[in-house]
Scaffold this motif. Structure first.
Motif, PDB file in Angstrom:
ATOM      1  N   TRP A 183      27.014  37.190   3.517  1.00  0.00           N
ATOM      2  CA  TRP A 183      27.501  36.489   4.282  1.00  0.00           C
ATOM      3  C   TRP A 183      26.657  36.408   5.624  1.00  0.00           C
ATOM      4  O   TRP A 183      26.344  37.384   6.392  1.00  0.00           O
ATOM      5  N   GLY A 184      26.147  35.246   5.671  1.00  0.00           N
ATOM      6  CA  GLY A 184      25.115  35.090   6.638  1.00  0.00           C
ATOM      7  C   GLY A 184      23.593  35.697   6.249  1.00  0.00           C
ATOM      8  O   GLY A 184      23.759  36.333   5.148  1.00  0.00           O
ATOM      9  N   ALA A 185      22.617  35.920   7.007  1.00  0.00           N
ATOM     10  CA  ALA A 185      21.384  36.317   6.665  1.00  0.00           C
ATOM     11  C   ALA A 185      21.387  37.896   7.120  1.00  0.00           C
ATOM     12  O   ALA A 185      20.472  38.615   6.348  1.00  0.00           O
ATOM     13  N   ASP A 186      22.104  38.253   7.735  1.00  0.00           N
ATOM     14  CA  ASP A 186      22.106  39.838   8.123  1.00  0.00           C
ATOM     15  C   ASP A 186      23.159  40.702   7.375  1.00  0.00           C
ATOM     16  O   ASP A 186      22.860  41.932   7.546  1.00  0.00           O
ATOM     17  N   TRP A 187      24.066  40.197   7.020  1.00  0.00           N
ATOM     18  CA  TRP A 187      25.339  40.973   6.501  1.00  0.00           C
ATOM     19  C   TRP A 187      25.165  41.021   4.780  1.00  0.00           C
ATOM     20  O   TRP A 187      24.924  40.143   4.210  1.00  0.00           O
ATOM     21  N   VAL A 188      25.403  42.318   4.107  1.00  0.00           N
ATOM     22  CA  VAL A 188      25.529  42.624   2.852  1.00  0.00           C
ATOM     23  C   VAL A 188      26.608  43.323   2.506  1.00  0.00           C
ATOM     24  O   VAL A 188      27.059  44.442   3.199  1.00  0.00           O
ATOM     25  N   PHE A 189      27.335  42.851   1.597  1.00  0.00           N
ATOM     26  CA  PHE A 189      28.721  43.620   1.092  1.00  0.00           C
ATOM     27  C   PHE A 189      28.424  43.891  -0.574  1.00  0.00           C
ATOM     28  O   PHE A 189      27.862  43.299  -1.187  1.00  0.00           O
TER      29      PHE A 189
END
Length: 168
Positions: free
Chosen positions: A14-20
């Protein structure tokens, strides 16, 4: 020897900097017994924020924060939640070589509180970009983990090499 089979790995970004991400797995010897092995299923989930260097300047700061948790289906003493914060800096030695040095701080709470721990360490990574898609590197990692019970505490030095391909 524990054998882990991952049945589901579902990362999303989600976006360039968040990872789930999540994973469902099975561990064949969850209690690490020599002669009385016991298997268990585990579900894990994580959220991570990563401020990577942009490559626009020679020296840049970085930040990685990770919150993760694991739940075991029958061995609930191993259920845990972990938080890690890792500030650092990256030096672009030339257009193809990067050096990243990051201290880190990690807290882990485990249902079996004897295994809960506070850790700190340092990771240094030297990365070489051989082509727009291919890269390799070397790393050194130091960890000093202090659990509530000494038997679960450790101090570790690790070195390694890696190689990879950028698909995007």
């Amino acid at each position: 020897l524990a054998i882990t089979a991952f049945f589901s790995v579902i990362p999303s970004s989600w976006g360039a900097d968040w990872v789930f991400g999540t994973k469902l797995g099975y561990e064949s010897n969850v209690i690490r017994s020599v002669d009385d092995e016991k298997g268990d299923s585990v579900f894990s989930a994580y959220a991570a924020y990563d401020r990577s260097p942009s490559g626009e300047t020679r020296l840049e700061w970085t930040l990685r924060s990770i919150l993760s948790g694991s739940v075991y289906s029958s061995e609930s003493d191993f259920n845990s939640i972990t938080g890690t914060v890792s500030p650092g800096f990256s030096v672009h030695l030339n257009p193809s070589w990067d050096l990243n040095i990051s201290p880190y701080f990690r807290g882990k709470a485990v249902s079996d509180s004897e295994q809960s721990a506070i850790a700190w360490g340092l990771r240094a990574t030297l990365t070489q970009k051989w082509h727009s898609r291919f890269y390799s590197g070397e790393y050194y990692n130091y960890t000093d983990s202090n659990a509530n019970e000494d038997v679960y505490s450790y101090c570790e030095n690790a070195v390694g090499v890696f190689a990879g391909v950028n698909w995007t």
